[in-house]
Scaffold this active site. Sequence first.
Site, PDB file in Angstrom:
ATOM      1  N   ASP A  36       0.823  -1.203   0.000  1.00 22.84           N
ATOM      2  CA  ASP A  36       0.000   0.000   0.000  1.00 22.84           C
ATOM      3  C   ASP A  36       0.860   1.258   0.000  1.00 22.84           C
ATOM      4  O   ASP A  36       2.085   1.194   0.153  1.00 22.84           O
ATOM      5  CB  ASP A  36      -0.906   0.009   1.238  1.00 22.84           C
ATOM      6  CG  ASP A  36      -1.993  -1.056   1.173  1.00 22.84           C
ATOM      7  OD1 ASP A  36      -2.369  -1.454   0.046  1.00 22.84           O
ATOM      8  OD2 ASP A  36      -2.464  -1.470   2.244  1.00 22.84           O
TER       9      ASP A  36
ATOM     10  N   TYR B 204       7.630 -10.091   6.203  1.00 22.06           N
ATOM     11  CA  TYR B 204       7.530  -8.645   6.389  1.00 22.06           C
ATOM     12  C   TYR B 204       8.155  -8.259   7.720  1.00 22.06           C
ATOM     13  O   TYR B 204       8.157  -9.046   8.684  1.00 22.06           O
ATOM     14  CB  TYR B 204       6.069  -8.197   6.416  1.00 22.06           C
ATOM     15  CG  TYR B 204       5.405  -8.012   5.073  1.00 22.06           C
ATOM     16  CD1 TYR B 204       5.268  -6.739   4.509  1.00 22.06           C
ATOM     17  CD2 TYR B 204       4.888  -9.106   4.377  1.00 22.06           C
ATOM     18  CE1 TYR B 204       4.634  -6.561   3.295  1.00 22.06           C
ATOM     19  CE2 TYR B 204       4.254  -8.937   3.153  1.00 22.06           C
ATOM     20  CZ  TYR B 204       4.132  -7.665   2.618  1.00 22.06           C
ATOM     21  OH  TYR B 204       3.502  -7.503   1.406  1.00 22.06           O
TER      22      TYR B 204
END
Length: 246
Positions: free
Chosen positions: A53, A111
Site C-alpha cells: 500500500d 515482512y
Amino acid sequence: MKHFALKIAYNGTFFSGFAPQKTKHIQSVSEKILEVLQSIGIDSLPLGAGRTDKGVHALGMVITISAQEHWEANKLHHLLSQKLYPYIFIRKIWEVKEDFHPRFSATKRSYYYIFSPHLQNPFLAPYISHEHIGDIALFRQCLEACIGWHNFELFKKQGSKTKSDIRHIMYAKCKILHRFHSTYYLVHIQANGFLRAQIRMLIGAALAVSQGKLTFAEFCLQLNATKQHHTSLASPQGLFFAKVWY
C-alpha cells in the site's frame, strides 16, 4: 523474448503503492518502473511478488519483466539502476524461465514492521510507525496465536476479493531494540501469503489488546473468523516487504 526477475528495494513514501491506482495522484512503483523500461525500448508491465500500500516500503520485492533477446542482465542492471535512482534500488537481476511467476511461484514471504512510542526525527519518521504499546506480553501472545493455518477473512481490508482467505503464518515474533535514546519494536512475520492490509490490521488489533482496548478472547474470535471486533489499521510507515522464497 527473454524473461528477467529483479529483486528491488524501494521507498514507499514517494509512491501510491506497488500496483497502479488511477484515482491516486502519486505514481505507483510498477508505473515508475514501466515508465523507465519504456524509455529504453522495453514495453513490459512489471509483475510483483506482492502488493504494498501507499507508504509501505520494500527491502526484497521480486518482480518480473520481459525484454527483447539482445538484452543481458548486466546491461539492464546498469541502465535501470541509474534511471530508477534514488527511490527504487535494484539489488539483483537474473534470467528466469517463461513460466516463472513472482507471486504464484513463491512459497513464503516475510515482512518487518517497526514502530516506536517515541516521535522520531524527520530522517527516521518515514520508516518507523509512531504507535503506542501497553503490555508487551499480551502483544506477543497475540502474535503467537496467529501462528498456524487460519481464516483471516476478518483481518483484511474491505473490498479485497480472494479465492481463499486461509493463510499459513509460520513465524511471528517481536523484538525490542534500544537505539538513539529511543525504544523500537521490530515485528517479523513469515507466511505462505498475506491478504490486503492483513499485517497492519493484525498489528493494530494486537496493539489494542496490549492497551486494554480489546480482550485477547475478542482477538481470538476475530482470528477464528467468528466475529470482528477491531478494524483499525496500524500506520503504514513502518511496514517493509522483506523477502520472498521460491
